[in-house]
Each structure stands twice: as structure tokens, then as C-alpha cells.
Design a protein around this motif. Structure first.
Motif, PDB file in Angstrom:
ATOM      1  N   MET A   1       0.838  -1.198   0.000  1.00  0.00           N
ATOM      2  CA  MET A   1       0.000   0.000   0.000  1.00  0.00           C
ATOM      3  C   MET A   1       0.875   1.251   0.000  1.00  0.00           C
ATOM      4  N   THR A   2       0.542   2.190  -0.859  1.00  0.00           N
ATOM      5  CA  THR A   2       1.257   3.456  -0.937  1.00  0.00           C
ATOM      6  C   THR A   2       0.431   4.551  -0.269  1.00  0.00           C
ATOM      7  N   VAL A   3       1.087   5.362   0.555  1.00  0.00           N
ATOM      8  CA  VAL A   3       0.423   6.479   1.228  1.00  0.00           C
ATOM      9  C   VAL A   3       0.836   7.774   0.548  1.00  0.00           C
ATOM     10  N   THR A   4      -0.144   8.608   0.266  1.00  0.00           N
ATOM     11  CA  THR A   4       0.118   9.909  -0.335  1.00  0.00           C
ATOM     12  C   THR A   4      -0.046  10.984   0.730  1.00  0.00           C
ATOM     13  N   ALA A   5       1.017  11.703   1.000  1.00  0.00           N
ATOM     14  CA  ALA A   5       0.996  12.776   1.990  1.00  0.00           C
ATOM     15  C   ALA A   5       1.470  14.057   1.333  1.00  0.00           C
ATOM     16  N   ILE A   6       1.043  15.194   1.894  1.00  0.00           N
ATOM     17  CA  ILE A   6       1.402  16.464   1.273  1.00  0.00           C
ATOM     18  C   ILE A   6       2.628  17.078   1.922  1.00  0.00           C
ATOM     19  N   ARG A   7       3.289  17.899   1.120  1.00  0.00           N
ATOM     20  CA  ARG A   7       4.409  18.701   1.579  1.00  0.00           C
ATOM     21  C   ARG A   7       3.902  20.101   1.941  1.00  0.00           C
ATOM     22  N   PRO A   8       4.717  20.894   2.587  1.00  0.00           N
ATOM     23  CA  PRO A   8       4.278  22.255   2.936  1.00  0.00           C
ATOM     24  C   PRO A   8       3.848  23.093   1.741  1.00  0.00           C
ATOM     25  N   ASP A   9       4.402  22.839   0.559  1.00  0.00           N
ATOM     26  CA  ASP A   9       4.033  23.627  -0.620  1.00  0.00           C
ATOM     27  C   ASP A   9       2.793  23.101  -1.324  1.00  0.00           C
ATOM     28  N   GLY A  10       2.168  22.031  -0.778  1.00  0.00           N
ATOM     29  CA  GLY A  10       0.962  21.476  -1.359  1.00  0.00           C
ATOM     30  C   GLY A  10       1.184  20.347  -2.327  1.00  0.00           C
ATOM     31  N   SER A  11       2.426  20.111  -2.715  1.00  0.00           N
ATOM     32  CA  SER A  11       2.719  18.981  -3.591  1.00  0.00           C
ATOM     33  C   SER A  11       2.635  17.675  -2.805  1.00  0.00           C
ATOM     34  N   GLN A  12       2.668  16.563  -3.505  1.00  0.00           N
ATOM     35  CA  GLN A  12       2.446  15.267  -2.877  1.00  0.00           C
ATOM     36  C   GLN A  12       3.722  14.441  -2.820  1.00  0.00           C
ATOM     37  N   GLU A  13       3.801  13.646  -1.767  1.00  0.00           N
ATOM     38  CA  GLU A  13       4.907  12.698  -1.580  1.00  0.00           C
ATOM     39  C   GLU A  13       4.307  11.300  -1.482  1.00  0.00           C
ATOM     40  N   GLN A  14       4.802  10.392  -2.301  1.00  0.00           N
ATOM     41  CA  GLN A  14       4.338   9.009  -2.274  1.00  0.00           C
ATOM     42  C   GLN A  14       5.234   8.194  -1.339  1.00  0.00           C
ATOM     43  N   LEU A  15       4.637   7.577  -0.351  1.00  0.00           N
ATOM     44  CA  LEU A  15       5.370   6.770   0.622  1.00  0.00           C
ATOM     45  C   LEU A  15       5.019   5.310   0.397  1.00  0.00           C
ATOM     46  N   ALA A  16       5.951   4.553  -0.139  1.00  0.00           N
ATOM     47  CA  ALA A  16       5.708   3.140  -0.439  1.00  0.00           C
ATOM     48  C   ALA A  16       5.646   2.327   0.846  1.00  0.00           C
ATOM     49  N   GLU A  17       5.038   1.164   0.746  1.00  0.00           N
ATOM     50  CA  GLU A  17       4.829   0.324   1.932  1.00  0.00           C
ATOM     51  C   GLU A  17       6.150  -0.045   2.600  1.00  0.00           C
ATOM     52  N   ASP A  18       7.197  -0.307   1.804  1.00  0.00           N
ATOM     53  CA  ASP A  18       8.470  -0.705   2.403  1.00  0.00           C
ATOM     54  C   ASP A  18       9.091   0.435   3.210  1.00  0.00           C
ATOM     55  N   ILE A  19       8.828   1.690   2.794  1.00  0.00           N
ATOM     56  CA  ILE A  19       9.341   2.836   3.550  1.00  0.00           C
ATOM     57  C   ILE A  19       8.655   2.925   4.909  1.00  0.00           C
ATOM     58  N   LEU A  20       7.339   2.715   4.921  1.00  0.00           N
ATOM     59  CA  LEU A  20       6.602   2.746   6.182  1.00  0.00           C
ATOM     60  C   LEU A  20       6.984   1.581   7.079  1.00  0.00           C
TER      61      LEU A  20
END
Length: 479
Positions: free
Chosen positions: A1-20
Motif C-alpha cells: 500500500m502506498t500512502v500519499t501525503a502532502i508537503r508544505p508547498d501542497g505537492s504530494q509525496e508518495q510513501l511506499a509500503e516498504d518505507i513505512l
């Protein structure tokens, strides 16, 4: 599962399951993504229901090491971060939408050293947690008036409560803090170690790091204190507040007093004469050890008019500290508050306050007047980051309601009342009693910090030059 979280500038960061999974592998607390972050086991949900609590990722920390790892992870991935201690921010500053929430609300440990009169308090503790432990030894920290309030937000923003006149603000009684800074370091802040950071933490808000442990100075208080709680008809507020003002200005330091106006609910165990009735409650705490003398000193507050009901009596300090809890249920009320200081409380100002109290936007809304002074004024305006050390009174308009359809009207009423009060007040807000709706995050910061703002910006630049900690009453770094 990939989690999409935002950065302070509003852009998105994709966090892959292995990173979590890598984060969770050495993290003692829980790492929760997306819908799993809003489950029924949430330790301390945010208080103000106006703010949707939907972080993309939550790290529920168990200690300082978890907090440091969470900060490092968020910084390495460029995520927008929110911090939660007790979750009681009226401005919704204890959550974040679509970003990463660093949640300390399970870190509620309190350790008391009765010999040295110190209390070591974790960053997620609530006021009730502290009072429970310190009162075992007949000691107390000057804290707030609602036991569900978080110690961290209260202290970092100043800290008004029932003991201010005698023992000062919460931040005045902080002697040491353990802080995780924006680069993941763990620092001690005290008068001897990192004194610039220590200065900033005492009233400068959550701009400079995450405090995982507070060490407070304790004072002999309780277990019984003198308590005044007298209910007057709201229609009589003008005359009652005039007499209260005259008493409050000359009261001894053991007395901290205030007036709350509200429509009192039909609460079980309370007399019918005040059920669903608009009232002015004159409250006070006398923290002296001679209870009979304390009640005698408070007696004039019980004779300011013709009371509807008087519950004044010697009372356990812990009971006083939780007496207002039922009026501030967590996650049940929508709220918008604005406050300001008054250098004087003339009759015209009292008349304006009374008129607004009779015209509140709903039964759960409050119009409050607080007497300030005593030990609060003993501290110089530049000795701590909290600069307001001279105003004798503060007025707070606390609009609270349940129906989202009332949002616009309640916010408009609160702003109008606040604007009217600038005729008599300084226009300087107390940030912990100030909401953010469509204002920028740094709204009110300049006037609230006054001449201390430049020094706060320099310290912010030293410890958080990239404004990593920005979801707060934000002090911007230089440059």
C-alpha cells in the motif's frame, strides 16, 4: 500500500509500503496510514469539531526516541507536519489534513519529586494527569481551568489558571524542557543550557521544537482551597461586574478571580432556578492554607447582587480544576474564540461586555472577563517570550455551537464583539484564546509578541530555519 501525503508547498509525496515498514521496524509506537489513523482507539482526539482530523500518516509516539525518529522521517521525506499533545487547541493547531501527525497524546506520565518540589511531565499529559499526581503531596503547578487541556499547548502559550495571581503563569514555573528540534536532535533547555531556546519556549508556542518532557516548579496548594462560585442573573451583569472589578483590583494575591457568562444547562444535581437560564458566574480560588480565612476573604464576591444560587465552599483543588470540564466536551463543539487585553475596565467597557453577553450567538457561547496581575506582573515583558505583563484584565468571546450551518454567523458575531472591545482594549490577543478560520497562520502573532517578536524570529532561525514547525501561531524565520 502506498500512502500519499502532502508537503508544505501542497505537492504530494508518495510513501511506499516498504518505507513505512522500515519506520515501523524501530518505532515503539504505532505507525498508522490513511483510514487506520482515525480508529476508535485514538488516545486524544482534537477538541474543536470545526477541524477535520484526517492526516495521511500518524505516528503515535511512546517516548522521546519515537518523536525524534518521527521528526527525522518527516524531514527526510519533506512532509507537512502537525503536532498533537493534549489535542485541545481551539484554533485546530493539534491536527493536520493530509500531512503527517506526530502524536504525543499517549505520553502522559507525571513524576513528582516532593523534596525538590519538581514535577516531570511528559509532552502529551493533560492538566488532570498533573493535578492527580501533585496533589498526592499537597503540591500544584499553576495550570489552566479545564482538566482535559494539554499541558504542552497551555505552557508553551503562557498558561492562565486558578493560581496565577499567587504563582504566575505556567510558563513562569517551567525550569527545564527536553526538546526535539527540527533536525531531530534532542536538547535540554534551561536557564543554564540552551538558554535562548528556554526563553523562547516560555510563551513562544510550538515554533521551536517538540517538548517531550517539562520540568515544573511546584507550590504548596490544597488539598482543599477556598472556592467562590456565585450565580447571578445575567441581566444584572453590569452592576455585578462593577462591584467585582472594585473587589478584584484590591484582592490579595492568594485570590485569582474571573466572571463567566453563559446559559447554564439543566445539569443533574444543580437547582432548577439556574436550569437553561442565562447567568453570570463570579468565580474565584483562594489558595491560602487557612480555609476559614480564605472563605472570609471571598465573601464579598457572594454579595455583589442578588444571587440565584451560590455553590461557594471549601473544595478539593482537583474538583475546582475539573469543574468546568462538562462545558468543553471533546469533539462535540464547534468553536471560534477571540480575546484581548484591557488596560482599564471602565463602566462603559463593562456595559459593552454586558450587552454582548446578553446577545450571545447561542446558549453554549461564553463572554468572560479575567482579572490578571499579581505574580504575572512580577515578570518583566522581556524576561520570557510571553510579553503581556501589565494588563489588569482580559476579555474573551468564546463562541461554541454544534450545527455547521451556524459557522458563518458565530464567527461574524465573535469578530464583531472583539472589534467593539478594541474601543476599550489594547487589541492585543492572547493566542491560546484566539481562533484561526480564514486568517493566515501568523495572524495576531506580531501584536501578541510585540517587541519580543524580533528575538523570537532570530531563535526560530537558529533552531528551525526552514519553518518545519509551521502549523502553530507561526513565527517566521529570518530571510
Amino acid at each position: 500500500m502506498t500512502v500519499t501525503a502532502i508537503r508544505p508547498d501542497g505537492s504530494q509525496e508518495q510513501l511506499a509500503e516498504d518505507i513505512l515498514q522500515e519506520l515501523q521496524a524501530h518505532f515503539r509506537g504505532a505507525v498508522l496510514a490513511q483510514e487506520g489513523a482515525q480508529d476508535a482507539t485514538e488516545p486524544c482526539p482534537p477538541w474543536n469539531a470545526m477541524f477535520t482530523d484526517r492526516p495521511a500518516l500518524v505516528t503515535r509516539c511512546t517516548g522521546t526516541a519515537d518523536v525524534a525518529d518521527a521528526v527525522t522521517f518527516a524531514r527526510d521525506h519533506g512532509l507537512l507536519v502537525g503536532i498533537r499533545g493534549g489535542g485541545h487547541s481551539v484554533a485546530g493547531l493539534s491536527t493536520v489534513s493530509d500531512g503527517m501527525l506526530i502524536d504525543l497524546s499517549a505520553m502522559r506520565g507525571v513524576q513528582v519529586d516532593p523534596v525538590r518540589r519538581l514535577a516531570h511531565v511528559q509532552g502529551g499529559a493533560l492538566l488532570g494527569d498533573v493535578d492527580r499526581e501533585t496533589q498526592t503531596f499537597g503540591l500544584a503547578v499553576p495550570l489552566g481551568r479545564v482538566s482535559e487541556t494539554g499541558v504542552a499547548g497551555l505552557t508553551l502559550g503562557g498558561g492562565y489558571g486558578h493560581l496565577n495571581a499567587k504563582y504566575g503563569l505556567s510558563c513562569d514555573n517551567l525550569v527545564e524542557a527536553q526538546v526535539v528540534t527540527a533536525d531531530g536532535r534532542v536538547l535540554t533547555a534551561s536557564a543554564e543550557e540552551n538558554p535562548d531556546l528556554f526563553w523562547a519556549l516560555r510563551g513562544g508556542g510550538g515554533n521551536f521544537g517538540i517538548v517531550t518532557s517539562f520540568t515544573f516548579r511546584l507550590h504548596p496548594v490544597g488539598p482543599m482551597v477556598g472556592f467562590a462560585g456565585t450565580f447571578y442573573p445575567l441581566a444584572d451583569l453590569g452592576e455585578v461586574e462593577r462591584r467585582w472589578r472594585d473587589y478584584a483590583l484590591d484582592a490579595p494575591r492568594e485570590v485569582t478571580t474571573f466572571i463567566v457568562t453563559m446559559t447554564f444547562p439543566a445539569a443533574p444535581g444543580m437547582p432548577e432556578v439556574i436550569h437553561d437560564r442565562p447567568v453570570a458566574i463570579v468565580g474565584a480560588v483562594h489558595c491560602g492554607s487557612d480555609i476559614d480565612a480564605a472563605m472570609a476573604e471571598l465573601q464579598p464576591l457572594r454579595e455583589l447582587g442578588s444571587p440565584l444560587f451560590d455553590m461557594s465552599q471549601p473544595m478539593p483543588y482537583t474538583a475546582v480544576q475539573s469543574a468546568f470540564d462538562p462545558f468543553f466536551p471533546r469533539r462535540a463543539l464547534r468553536a471560534y474564540w477571540k480575546s484581548q487585553y484591557l488596560e482599564h475596565l471602565p463602566d462603559d467597557a463593562i456595559d459593552a461586555i454586558a450587552a454582548r453577553a446578553l446577545d450571545r450567538p447561542g446558549p453554549m457561547s461564553l463572554v468572560n472577563t479575567f482579572r490578571l496581575g499579581g505574580a504575572v506582573h512580577d515578570v518583566g515583558a522581556e524576561e520570557t517570550a510571553f510579553p503581556e505583563r501589565s494588563a489588569p484584565f482580559m476579555v474573551s468571546f468564546d463562541s461554541m455551537w454544534t450545527d455547521p450551518a451556524q459557522d458563518r454567523a458565530a464567527v461574524a458575531w465573535t469578530r464583531s464583539a472583539w472589534d467593539q472591545m478594541t474601543t476599550y482594549g489594547t487589541g492585543v490577543p492572547f493566542l491560546n484564546f484566539t481562533s484561526i478560520a480564514d486568517e493566515p497562520l501568523d495572524a495576531g502573532v506580531g501584536s501578541a509578541f510585540g517587541r519580543n517578536l524580533d528575538r523570537l524570529r532570530r531563535i526560530k532561525t537558529t533552531y528551525d530555519p526552514d519553518n518545519f514547525f509551521r502549523l502553530n501561531n507561526n513565527v517566521l524565520p529570518l530571510g
